[in-house]
Enzyme design. Structure first.
Site, PDB file in Angstrom:
ATOM      1  N   CYS A  72       0.821  -1.209   0.000  1.00 48.59           N
ATOM      2  CA  CYS A  72       0.000   0.000   0.000  1.00 48.59           C
ATOM      3  C   CYS A  72       0.854   1.258   0.000  1.00 48.59           C
ATOM      4  O   CYS A  72       0.641   2.182  -0.806  1.00 48.59           O
ATOM      5  CB  CYS A  72      -0.957  -0.006   1.193  1.00 48.59           C
ATOM      6  SG  CYS A  72      -0.139  -0.261   2.789  1.00 48.59           S
ATOM      7  N   HIS A 107      -2.584   5.011   6.873  1.00 54.22           N
ATOM      8  CA  HIS A 107      -1.248   5.585   6.988  1.00 54.22           C
ATOM      9  C   HIS A 107      -1.271   7.061   6.565  1.00 54.22           C
ATOM     10  O   HIS A 107      -2.100   7.470   5.749  1.00 54.22           O
ATOM     11  CB  HIS A 107      -0.260   4.856   6.074  1.00 54.22           C
ATOM     12  CG  HIS A 107      -0.232   3.376   6.244  1.00 54.22           C
ATOM     13  ND1 HIS A 107       0.059   2.760   7.443  1.00 54.22           N
ATOM     14  CD2 HIS A 107      -0.436   2.372   5.349  1.00 54.22           C
ATOM     15  CE1 HIS A 107       0.030   1.444   7.280  1.00 54.22           C
ATOM     16  NE2 HIS A 107      -0.276   1.182   6.022  1.00 54.22           N
TER      17      HIS A 107
END
Length: 356
Positions: free
Chosen positions: A142, A222
């Protein structure tokens, strides 16, 4: 080839999302799902009518006992598939690779595995062409996907010289928060650069990028903050235009109340996104600053979903059913509903329609 027959091995965070995305494509068919567990995830999948398979012989009995109808084992699933997407836990996939090769099935792995496993790492906008008709590829993690998307956008615009980024990583996936995570602290990664920068160079080898990572006590997604040295002095508008021209980057603004990671999570739910997923990099437009040949920006990475469109494109690339990257990206994005601005995309479309 009529429709690509896709098998999914592993029905966890990524696997279930890949299964849903495959079923939205008019050039793909879900051949089935394989796993070794029999908990609520597989029970829900079985209720949804997905063809279920036991990924290991010892799993079949417990799966049947849990009320999951089993169509066969992994070998039977591979026999009726053109490509398999391996979504098994880290390091398990490396063992599976030989099984897929013996079955003559193309295979897609994910960022938990090393680049050496396949010799090719994939982000659609950067290296779709080199994945065409390969036997396997690895869709990068990711965070690495977000790095390639954003730095790749600046590179395509001729603006990127070098980049330095700090990654504030989530402690665990939400569904594992009870078992894995940290509380009331931050944990710096012990190695600089963190692995994401070098991993981005497996996709774009000449990137001058260094990353530092910190694990924080949250599990929503994140956050990245970046300092980029540009090739020349430029304007904020030009940098924004470079991001706007790239696929799978969408703008958010603190002026709209999108002020933190939880804000976008709530926004995705309000927009009716399945599972609240955000496939795009969410880049704060009103935080981005440019000072001569220096640019600074911040964005969010929703780790549970960002690699799903890349995986769909990788399926097309390996099978060669669509040789053009831009066409595959557009097709995938339209099927999932990706946007370039979560609140103002209709304004962008209207401006483009009015441009002579």
């Amino acid at each position: 080839m009529d429709r690509i027959r896709v098998a999914i091995n592993g029905y966890g965070v990524i696997g279930k999302r890949v299964a849903d995305a495959v079923r939205l494509q008019d050039d793909m068919a879900l051949a089935g799902v394989a796993d070794v567990v029999n908990d609520y995830r597989l029970q829900v999948a079985a209720q949804a009518g997905l063809p279920m398979h036991a990924a290991a012989p010892q799993a079949e009995g417990p799966m049947r006992a849990a009320g999951i109808a089993i169509a066969g084992g992994l070998a039977e699933l591979l026999a009726k598939s053109d490509v398999v997407v391996d979504c098994t836990p880290k390091k398990v996939a490396a063992v599976n690779k030989g099984v897929y090769e013996a079955a003559g099935v193309k295979a897609i792995f994910h960022g938990g595995e090393s680049h050496a496993l396949t010799g090719h790492s994939f982000v659609a906008q950067a290296n779709y062409a080199s994945a065409l008709r390969r036997s396997s590829t690895r869709v990068v993690s990711c965070n690495t996907t977000s790095i390639v998307r954003t730095l790749g956008a600046l590179r395509t615009a001729g603006l990127l010289k070098r980049a330095r980024g700090t990654l504030i990583r989530r402690a665990s996936d939400p569904w594992e928060a009870h078992a894995d995570g940290i509380v009331n602290t931050l944990v710096p990664e012990k190695v600089i650069p963190s692995h994401q920068g070098p991993d981005a160079r497996t996709v774009i080898p000449d990137l001058d990028v260094v990353t530092i990572a910190v694990k924080a006590a949250h599990n929503s997604s994140h956050l990245h903050t970046w300092w980029v040295e540009l090739t020349r002095a430029t304007t904020r508008d030009e940098v924004l235009a470079a991001f706007r021209a790239a696929p799978r980057i969408a703008f958010v603004r603190s002026s709209d109340g999108i002020v933190a990671l939880n804000s976008t999570v709530e926004l995705m739910a309000d927009l009716g996104r399945p599972r609240g997923d955000m496939w795009e990099v969410a880049l704060w437009e009103d935080v981005l600053a440019v000072d001569g040949d220096q640019a600074y920006y911040t964005y969010q990475v929703f780790n549970q979903a960002i690699v799903i469109p890349e995986t769909i494109d990788a399926i097309r690339a390996l099978t060669g059913i669509e040789p053009d990257a831009a066409r595959s990206i557009a097709k995938t994005d339209a099927s999932l509903g990706l946007t370039r601005d979560f609140l103002r995309d209709h304004e962008i479309v209207r401006r483009e329609e009015q441009t002579p």
